[in-house]
Design a protein around this motif. Structure first.
Motif, PDB file in Angstrom:
ATOM      1  N   ALA A  22       0.858  -1.275  -0.213  1.00 35.21           N
ATOM      2  CA  ALA A  22       0.038  -0.053  -0.041  1.00 35.21           C
ATOM      3  C   ALA A  22       0.772   1.245   0.071  1.00 35.21           C
ATOM      4  CB  ALA A  22      -0.900   0.004   1.363  1.00 35.21           C
ATOM      5  N   ALA A  23       2.102   1.006   0.438  1.00 34.65           N
ATOM      6  CA  ALA A  23       3.160   2.243   0.514  1.00 34.65           C
ATOM      7  C   ALA A  23       4.007   2.505  -0.477  1.00 34.65           C
ATOM      8  CB  ALA A  23       3.537   2.336   1.864  1.00 34.65           C
ATOM      9  N   GLN A  24       3.803   1.769  -1.591  1.00 31.83           N
ATOM     10  CA  GLN A  24       4.797   1.807  -2.592  1.00 31.83           C
ATOM     11  C   GLN A  24       4.562   3.143  -3.384  1.00 31.83           C
ATOM     12  OE1 GLN A  24       3.902  -1.630  -5.224  1.00 31.83           O
ATOM     13  NE2 GLN A  24       5.162  -2.924  -4.248  1.00 31.83           N
ATOM     14  N   THR A  25       5.637   3.492  -3.680  1.00 31.07           N
ATOM     15  CA  THR A  25       5.768   4.740  -4.474  1.00 31.07           C
ATOM     16  C   THR A  25       6.154   4.405  -6.075  1.00 31.07           C
ATOM     17  OG1 THR A  25       6.342   5.960  -2.733  1.00 31.07           O
ATOM     18  CG2 THR A  25       6.532   7.136  -4.486  1.00 31.07           C
ATOM     19  N   ASN A  26       5.552   5.308  -6.812  1.00 26.92           N
ATOM     20  CA  ASN A  26       6.027   4.983  -8.492  1.00 26.92           C
ATOM     21  C   ASN A  26       7.109   5.900  -8.557  1.00 26.92           C
ATOM     22  OD1 ASN A  26       3.970   2.987  -9.014  1.00 26.92           O
ATOM     23  ND2 ASN A  26       2.574   4.742  -9.465  1.00 26.92           N
ATOM     24  N   TYR A  27       8.265   5.479  -9.284  1.00 27.05           N
ATOM     25  CA  TYR A  27       9.188   6.103  -9.761  1.00 27.05           C
ATOM     26  C   TYR A  27       9.428   6.498 -11.304  1.00 27.05           C
ATOM     27  CZ  TYR A  27      10.915   6.175  -4.875  1.00 27.05           C
ATOM     28  OH  TYR A  27      11.100   6.104  -3.698  1.00 27.05           O
ATOM     29  N   GLU A  28       9.944   7.319 -11.779  1.00 24.59           N
ATOM     30  CA  GLU A  28      10.193   7.578 -13.139  1.00 24.59           C
ATOM     31  C   GLU A  28      11.629   8.033 -13.206  1.00 24.59           C
ATOM     32  OE1 GLU A  28       7.439  10.294 -14.773  1.00 24.59           O
ATOM     33  OE2 GLU A  28       8.452  11.934 -13.348  1.00 24.59           O
ATOM     34  N   GLU A  29      12.296   7.728 -14.535  1.00 20.06           N
ATOM     35  CA  GLU A  29      13.596   8.203 -14.917  1.00 20.06           C
ATOM     36  C   GLU A  29      13.312   9.705 -15.273  1.00 20.06           C
ATOM     37  OE1 GLU A  29      14.303   4.092 -14.621  1.00 20.06           O
ATOM     38  OE2 GLU A  29      13.029   4.845 -16.095  1.00 20.06           O
ATOM     39  N   VAL A  30      14.321  10.538 -14.853  1.00 21.18           N
ATOM     40  CA  VAL A  30      14.372  11.911 -15.485  1.00 21.18           C
ATOM     41  C   VAL A  30      15.533  12.144 -15.954  1.00 21.18           C
ATOM     42  CG1 VAL A  30      13.837  14.187 -14.744  1.00 21.18           C
ATOM     43  CG2 VAL A  30      12.731  12.412 -13.559  1.00 21.18           C
ATOM     44  N   VAL A  31      15.763  12.601 -17.355  1.00 18.26           N
ATOM     45  CA  VAL A  31      16.861  12.793 -18.116  1.00 18.26           C
ATOM     46  C   VAL A  31      17.217  14.193 -18.174  1.00 18.26           C
ATOM     47  CG1 VAL A  31      18.157  12.539 -20.136  1.00 18.26           C
ATOM     48  CG2 VAL A  31      16.723  10.819 -19.433  1.00 18.26           C
ATOM     49  N   TYR A  32      18.354  14.704 -17.404  1.00 20.85           N
ATOM     50  CA  TYR A  32      18.565  16.279 -17.682  1.00 20.85           C
ATOM     51  C   TYR A  32      19.562  16.293 -18.990  1.00 20.85           C
ATOM     52  CZ  TYR A  32      16.474  16.818 -13.211  1.00 20.85           C
ATOM     53  OH  TYR A  32      15.659  16.852 -11.942  1.00 20.85           O
ATOM     54  N   LEU A  33      19.192  17.182 -19.841  1.00 19.82           N
ATOM     55  CA  LEU A  33      20.123  17.564 -21.056  1.00 19.82           C
ATOM     56  C   LEU A  33      21.135  18.739 -20.905  1.00 19.82           C
ATOM     57  CD1 LEU A  33      17.136  16.890 -23.722  1.00 19.82           C
ATOM     58  CD2 LEU A  33      19.052  15.170 -22.802  1.00 19.82           C
ATOM     59  N   LYS A  34      22.145  18.580 -21.537  1.00 16.20           N
ATOM     60  CA  LYS A  34      23.009  19.888 -21.378  1.00 16.20           C
ATOM     61  C   LYS A  34      22.573  21.030 -21.827  1.00 16.20           C
ATOM     62  CE  LYS A  34      27.250  16.899 -21.240  1.00 16.20           C
ATOM     63  NZ  LYS A  34      28.526  16.463 -21.925  1.00 16.20           N
ATOM     64  N   ASN A  35      21.653  20.772 -22.823  1.00 16.88           N
ATOM     65  CA  ASN A  35      20.859  22.083 -23.560  1.00 16.88           C
ATOM     66  C   ASN A  35      19.894  22.684 -22.489  1.00 16.88           C
ATOM     67  OD1 ASN A  35      18.688  20.564 -23.998  1.00 16.88           O
ATOM     68  ND2 ASN A  35      18.894  20.467 -25.919  1.00 16.88           N
ATOM     69  N   GLY A  36      19.736  22.098 -21.375  1.00 16.28           N
ATOM     70  CA  GLY A  36      18.787  22.450 -20.442  1.00 16.28           C
ATOM     71  C   GLY A  36      17.112  21.919 -20.497  1.00 16.28           C
ATOM     72  N   GLY A  37      17.155  21.088 -21.392  1.00 18.05           N
ATOM     73  CA  GLY A  37      15.906  20.212 -21.267  1.00 18.05           C
ATOM     74  C   GLY A  37      15.872  19.197 -20.195  1.00 18.05           C
ATOM     75  N   ILE A  38      14.530  18.751 -19.847  1.00 17.51           N
ATOM     76  CA  ILE A  38      14.306  17.725 -18.938  1.00 17.51           C
ATOM     77  C   ILE A  38      13.183  16.785 -19.397  1.00 17.51           C
ATOM     78  CG2 ILE A  38      13.586  17.307 -16.634  1.00 17.51           C
ATOM     79  CD1 ILE A  38      14.394  20.323 -15.928  1.00 17.51           C
ATOM     80  N   ILE A  39      13.595  15.450 -19.489  1.00 18.73           N
ATOM     81  CA  ILE A  39      12.432  14.640 -20.036  1.00 18.73           C
ATOM     82  C   ILE A  39      12.247  13.583 -18.947  1.00 18.73           C
ATOM     83  CG2 ILE A  39      12.014  13.031 -21.951  1.00 18.73           C
ATOM     84  CD1 ILE A  39      12.438  15.751 -22.967  1.00 18.73           C
ATOM     85  N   HIS A  40      10.753  13.317 -18.811  1.00 17.57           N
ATOM     86  CA  HIS A  40      10.618  12.330 -17.927  1.00 17.57           C
ATOM     87  C   HIS A  40       9.958  11.147 -18.530  1.00 17.57           C
ATOM     88  CE1 HIS A  40      10.377  15.098 -14.408  1.00 17.57           C
ATOM     89  NE2 HIS A  40      10.307  16.291 -15.179  1.00 17.57           N
ATOM     90  N   GLY A  41      10.458   9.957 -17.968  1.00 19.32           N
ATOM     91  CA  GLY A  41       9.718   8.808 -18.867  1.00 19.32           C
ATOM     92  C   GLY A  41      10.495   7.509 -18.119  1.00 19.32           C
ATOM     93  N   VAL A  42      10.635   6.502 -18.954  1.00 22.27           N
ATOM     94  CA  VAL A  42      11.202   5.226 -18.569  1.00 22.27           C
ATOM     95  C   VAL A  42      12.176   4.794 -19.833  1.00 22.27           C
ATOM     96  CG1 VAL A  42      10.485   2.954 -18.249  1.00 22.27           C
ATOM     97  CG2 VAL A  42       8.758   4.393 -17.759  1.00 22.27           C
ATOM     98  N   ILE A  43      13.439   4.475 -19.335  1.00 19.88           N
ATOM     99  CA  ILE A  43      14.478   4.112 -20.036  1.00 19.88           C
ATOM    100  C   ILE A  43      14.083   2.770 -20.712  1.00 19.88           C
ATOM    101  CG2 ILE A  43      16.892   3.780 -20.274  1.00 19.88           C
ATOM    102  CD1 ILE A  43      17.483   6.068 -18.327  1.00 19.88           C
ATOM    103  N   ILE A  44      13.727   2.560 -22.185  1.00 16.51           N
ATOM    104  CA  ILE A  44      13.705   1.456 -22.495  1.00 16.51           C
ATOM    105  C   ILE A  44      14.624   0.637 -23.117  1.00 16.51           C
ATOM    106  CG2 ILE A  44      11.228   1.921 -22.674  1.00 16.51           C
ATOM    107  CD1 ILE A  44      11.531   2.587 -25.604  1.00 16.51           C
TER     108      ILE A  44
END
Length: 97
Positions: A22-44
């Protein structure tokens, strides 16, 4: 006595499993790019010393070379629901003085 202790241990493990699931938390990968971009998702897919392939929630797939990436983290996934607001129709009446 052994049966009572075994029953107690089994019951404790079952109750503990219920609380932990019941206490599980969902996590996601966050990729921080050198150009300032931030992408949330799952590394496949990850090619060592070359690139990663990341899939976002909406199904888009992005491929980045490791040279483009500043850092990759695993963060708590925020579940924000989008709410559609209905526009109120306001009637403007002319006042006749």
């Amino acid at each position: 006595m052994n049966k009572i202790f075994s029953l107690f241990v089994i019951s404790f493990v079952i109750i503990l499993a219920q609380f932990s699931s019941a206490a599980q938390t969902n996590y996601e990968e966050v990729v921080y790019l050198k150009n300032g971009g931030i992408i949330h998702g799952v590394i496949i897919e990850q090619v060592p010393n070359s690139s990663i392939k990341l899939q976002t929630k909406d199904g888009n797939i992005f491929v980045y070379k490791l040279e483009e990436i500043e850092k990759i983290t695993k963060e708590v996934q925020l579940n924000i629901k989008k709410v559609k607001l209905k526009k109120k129709q306001v009637e403007h009446k002319k006042d006749n003085y």
